[in-house]
Design an enzyme around this catalytic site. Structure first.
Site, short mmCIF file in Angstrom:
data_model
loop_
_atom_site.label_atom_id
_atom_site.label_comp_id
_atom_site.label_asym_id
_atom_site.label_seq_id
_atom_site.Cartn_x
_atom_site.Cartn_y
_atom_site.Cartn_z
N HIS A 179 -20.46 6.28 26.80
CA HIS A 179 -21.71 5.53 26.88
C HIS A 179 -21.98 4.99 25.27
CE1 HIS A 179 -25.91 5.19 28.15
NE2 HIS A 179 -26.20 5.40 26.86
N ASP A 181 -24.60 2.83 23.45
CA ASP A 181 -25.77 2.24 23.73
C ASP A 181 -25.66 0.88 22.99
OD1 ASP A 181 -27.82 4.15 24.76
OD2 ASP A 181 -26.86 5.41 23.16
N ASP A 291 -28.75 6.93 31.62
CA ASP A 291 -29.54 7.24 30.42
C ASP A 291 -30.70 6.11 30.19
OD1 ASP A 291 -30.37 8.11 27.93
OD2 ASP A 291 -29.23 7.02 26.57
N HIS A 506 -31.73 -0.28 27.46
CA HIS A 506 -32.68 0.90 27.59
C HIS A 506 -33.15 1.69 26.15
CE1 HIS A 506 -28.54 3.28 27.87
NE2 HIS A 506 -29.12 4.06 26.91
ZN LIG Z 1 -28.21 5.45 26.10
#
Ligand SMILES: [Zn+2]
Length: 971
Positions: A179, A181, A291, A506
């Site tokens: 993951h 970001d 997420d 996000h």
């Molecule tokens: Zn995230």
């Protein structure tokens, strides 16, 4: 000369790094702090010659550059790093193997139930291994013996990739993931490097562990890799072809789903799926969003329309009030569309693939009555580089254990399957009778409620640019129809959209990133604004129009880019107003004198008390507060008895930890009213009357609010409202600024605009599920209505709202200090309006909220120019007023538009996106004067689904409640 069984380079400077080959190819990422310090030296380097490689180091750790142990504190620019390991190591692979053997059997001895024989056996196996171990001379032989003993518990195939003792399907599907970001505690530029580091690691692991399956989302990250590191992109492409590297998600980034508009959500998928299809030959089948901070009620519909029937997420396990009750379930949108949803029961998307993660995949599984399978999503995220060798080794042993010695106590866990394999099996089971539980409407996230408000400027830019895109695509489409020489600026439109979509990541749009990220978005939005303005001007010029400036001669006209007629008071020159009765398209801005009864009036009723009036309302304002809002037609007072409309209030806003993210329910206890000075008249009518009021917030912060009421003409198409424009100078610490409207309306539910529809939420705290929604997300309006009357509150840039009892509260500004120490400090301009309405909530509010956000454009017809009036009325929707024509654009694959990535379609087409906004089946007609050959209903990816009956320029349409329908007019 290098000698040894297995040579590795170990490097640790506590930061992130990347190994480069001598010829300039990125080979593998390194993460310090012991996370991933090793790189295997090529066997060919044992030739006695000199070999060179490079290590690039980043001035950040896995989670940015925060000082001390608190990773969400703003980054420290003076962070220092020290190289404390740089070795070439000859690794004893048997020792390494025994270490993981012992780790897993030890976990079994600790974590299996105390009354199970499997636990006792595991303990005995550990003891036996310790008993045979000899340190020093003879140790190697004892290690091999230990490994042999371990096999008794782990099965014979712990070192083998593909042999499964069991032919049965897995219960736990272990999927590698990283993951990353797209921005958060680091800017985009660092994410680009995190991607190459992480994904090269995974390509390397796939070579050594053929059973390894790694899934990754976010088309944007693939695009960055392609631009910056083509060598690695080719490597990834090869692994995609071999079925080990698995693109997933179908969206441009893993975006927020609360705040982007409906059209933005559509574009996340349109741009995402088109990228995946054009680069890897296939679209994604699963929407992947582990997420993000809550899930909009229309996602299942849009996901379906983007060619995906499956949805994976995880974040609701962070709820801080109620436990979400399902793991695998059907999720149903406002219109009734559904997707199959799964939330990993291990409650993480960055699992370490430990014994406990596999065990929890069953013990925390909430849908065992329906189905016992689950996904285990493992791998370090955000600079940890994804799955590690240890994780894959652990899973081999857990697979062995689950197939042999655990006798069913540990769920059968396998690598080697994809997420789509998992969902396909589930769908098979559903098809043959497995009846899953169903969840209707939004998946409200009971945490991070501050993210509807934090980083106000960024949110405002998002709203403004979504509206800008609406106008650009509409005008550019008309221009291509009007002027054959005008070229639809597809490349530029794609660039604008990709930038907007990126900023909806996000941690970006929700406001949870560091300051550097918002410096980046400010720059990108400014670039978009400049380019967008140019595109709009070009399209207008092609239509024979130019933007009104102080010097331009010619006739001024108003363009209404919305699909309904509206009446608006428009400022045509310095201090000059007129009424514009605007049909869709062009309208005259000639001065219209108002009848006496239509004029807006203002009087000072008593000292400091002002009375603003028009044909509809009478509004009493004292010190910036509306003490009375009387609806003359309905003969009804709107403000609750003794209530103060437009009252500014401030709260202490000190969440438990996640400052930028969270506002907790206890902040409501600290409510303080802000007291304002005396109001003063600034506009006296007859078109508009206004009073301005200054409010001191603190020694450093103040606010200036202007309350206005426009003339309300007899034949008005637009409802009247009281509008408010605020300028705020904001320099606070952990405070929350809101504006209140106590209204005389009773309902146990309030209604909020969401993407392509409405969402109703409780106005009370009856249960913990109700009170958890003490702060919610809204789009352009919120509404509290009784059966025959109600009040809508419109806004131009806000997303946070709360309605408790009869008190409506619009959230304006927060002041968190982490991870951005300066979030929201400075000047803000905010607009809102209070719109009472006769009858329950209806399309009038939907239209008014669109109008409020998209004022009429004033343009000049240059002398000698003849604008093509008819082109503006060449496409129209008639029928139910709840049908909203929300987007007019050219077809993605039209031969004169397509950028050549996918198959071109012959000829030209117009795409219309229409949604039903009120929640009732509605009929209407698409009317066109264009030379349309055929009309198709399509999905949001613009695949034709069915041909509509079309003749004499008309096609009848019928939409389900809250349906989003896309139509393609083939010219
Ligand atoms: Zn995230």
């Amino acid at each position: 000369m290098l000698h040894g069984e297995h040579l590795e380079f170990h490097w640790d400077a506590n930061n992130e790094g990347l190994v480069w080959s001598e010829d300039g190819n990125p080979l593998q990422g390194l993460t310090g702090g012991g996370e991933r310090p090793e790189w295997i030296l090529p066997k060919s380097w044992r030739d006695g010659k000199e070999h060179t490689f490079y290590v690039e180091m980043a001035c950040n750790k896995m989670f940015g550059n925060a000082p001390g142990g608190d990773s969400i504190q703003p980054p420290d620019p003076n962070q220092r790093y020290m190289l404390w390991q740089a070795d070439i190591v000859d690794v004893n692979l048997a020792v390494r193997g025994l270490r993981v053997d012992f780790w897993e059997i030890g976990d079994a001895a600790r974590e299996f139930p105390g009354d199970s024989w499997q636990r006792h056996t595991a303990l005995q196996v550990c003891n036996q291994i310790m008993d045979v171990f000899i340190a020093g001379e003879g140790s190697q032989e004892s290690i091999l013996k230990g490994r042999k003993i371990a096999q008794g518990y782990l099965g014979k195939h712990v070192d083998s990739p593909t042999v499964y003792d069991s032919k049965e399907d897995p219960i736990v599907y272990a999927i590698g993931h990283c993951h990353i970001d797209t921005c958060w505690l680091w800017p985009w530029a660092e994410t680009r490097r995190k991607v190459v580091r992480s994904w090269s690691n995974q390509c390397d692991l796939m070579d050594r562990y053929p059973e390894h399956r790694f899934t990754c989302s976010q088309a944007q990250q693939y695009k960055w890799l392609k631009e910056d590191y083509p060598y690695t992109f080719d490597r990834v492409k090869e692994k995609v072809k071999q079925g080990q590297f698995l693109p997933i998600g179908g969206s441009w980034v893993e975006h927020d789903t609360n705040m982007p508009s409906g059209e933005s959500l559509v574009r996340q998928f349109l741009y995402g799926q088109r990228f995946f299809e054009s680069h890897f030959g296939e679209r994604c089948q699963t929407f992947w969003l582990p997420d993000t901070f809550g899930y909009s009620s229309q996602l299942p519909q849009i996901t379906r329309l983007a060619g995906m029937s499956r949805f994976f997420t995880q974040k609701l396990s962070w709820n801080n009030i109620n436990n979400f009750p399902h793991t695998t379930f059907n999720w149903v949108a406002l219109d009734g569309s559904q997707v199959l949803c799964h939330m990993a029961p291990s409650e993480t998307y960055t699992a370490d693939a430990n014994f406990g993660d596999v065990k929890r995949s069953v013990t925390q599984h909430k849908s065992l009555d329906q189905d016992n399978t689950s996904l285990l999503v493992f791998g370090k995220g955000d600079g940890g580089g994804g799955p590690t060798r240890d994780m894959l080794e652990k899973l081999r042993r857990l697979r062995g254990m689950s197939d042999t010695s655990s006798q069913g106590l540990l769920p059968r866990v396998h690598m080697g399957n994809s997420v789509d394999d998992f969902f396909a099996k589930l769908e098979d089971k559903v098809a043959s009778g497995t009846d899953l539980v169903t969840w209707y409407g939004e998946l409200y996230f009971e945490l991070h409620r501050g993210t509807y408000t934090t980083q106000a400027n960024n949110k405002k830019n998002n709203r403004k640019q979504e509206i800008m895109m609406h106008d650009i695509e509409y005008l550019a489409t008309l221009a291509t129809l009007s002027d054959r020489k005008y070229k639809y600026p597809k490349k530029e439109i794609d660039e604008l959209w990709e930038n907007i979509l990126l900023c909806q990541f996000h941690d970006c749009l929700p406001g949870s990133s560091i300051e550097m990220c918002y410096d980046d978005t400010d720059e990108l939005y400014a670039h978009n604004h400049e380019l967008g303005t140019k595109l709009k001007d070009n399209a207008l010029a092609a239509l024979g129009l130019s933007k009104k400036t102080a010097e331009s001669g010619g006739e001024t006209v108003a363009i209404n880019t919305l699909p309904w007629s509206r009446t608006e008071i428009v400022k045509t020159q310095e201090d000059g107003y007129t009424v514009v009765y605007a049909e869709p398209g062009l309208s005259s801005t000639d001065l219209i004198e108002l009848e006496a009864s239509e004029k807006a009036t203002i009087t000072e009723k008593s000292d400091g008390v002002f009375l603003l009036g028009n044909s509809r309302f009478s509004v009493e304002v004292e010190n910036g507060v509306i003490t009375s809002l009387f609806d003359k037609k309905a003969k009804r007072e709107v403000i609750a008895k003794g209530g103060k409309g437009n009252q500014l209030v401030i709260f202490d806003d000190k969440p438990l930890y996640w400052q930028a993210w969270d506002v907790e329910v206890f902040h409501l206890n600290s409510r303080k009213e802000l007291h304002s000075g005396r109001s003063e008249i600034v506009e006296k009518g007859p078109y508009r009357v206004s009073v301005v009021t200054k409010t001191k917030i603190s020694d450093k912060s103040w606010m200036k609010t202007t309350i206005s009421l426009d003339a309300s003409t007899g034949e008005t198409d637009s409802p009247s409202y009281v509008s408010c424009e605020a300028e705020v100078e904001w320099h606070e610490t952990m405070k929350f600024l809101k504006v209140e409207f106590p209204v005389d309306c009773v309902n146990t539910e309030a209604t909020y605009e969401t993407q392509y529809g409405l969402v109703r939420r409780p106005t009370h705290y009856n249960t913990t599920w109700d009170m958890a929604k003490f702060e919610v997300c809204c789009h352009k309006f919120a509404d509290l209505s009784e059966a025959n009357y109600g009040v809508s509150v419109l806004n131009d840039s806000k997303y946070g709202f709360a309605t408790c009892g009869n008190l409506m509260r619009l959230s304006l500004l927060r002041a968190p200090k982490a991870p951005d120490a300066h979030a929201d400090m400075g000047t803000h301009h905010i607009k809102w309006a209070i719109m009472p309405h006769t009858g329950a909530l209806g399309p009038d509010t939907v239209h008014a909220a669109h109008n409020f956000n998209n004022p009429l454009n004033l343009v000049t017809i240059a002398d000698g120019d003849e604008p093509d009036d008819d082109i503006f009325t060449s496409i129209a929707i008639t029928g139910a007023s709840s049908l909203v024509l929300d987007c007019v654009k050219r077809g993605e694959d039209d031969e004169d538009v397509s950028r050549g990535e996918l198959t071109k379609r012959k000829g030209r087409s117009i795409i219309l996106r229409i949604y039903e906004s009120m929640g009732g089946k509605s009929r209407g007609t698409i009317k066109t004067t264009l030379d349309v050959k055929k009309v198709y209903k399509t999905n949001v990816l613009e695949d034709d689904l069915e041909e509509l009956k079309y003749g004499a320029g008309e096609a009848e349409i019928e939409l389900r409640p809250f349906e989003v329908a896309t139509f393609r007019l083939q010219l």
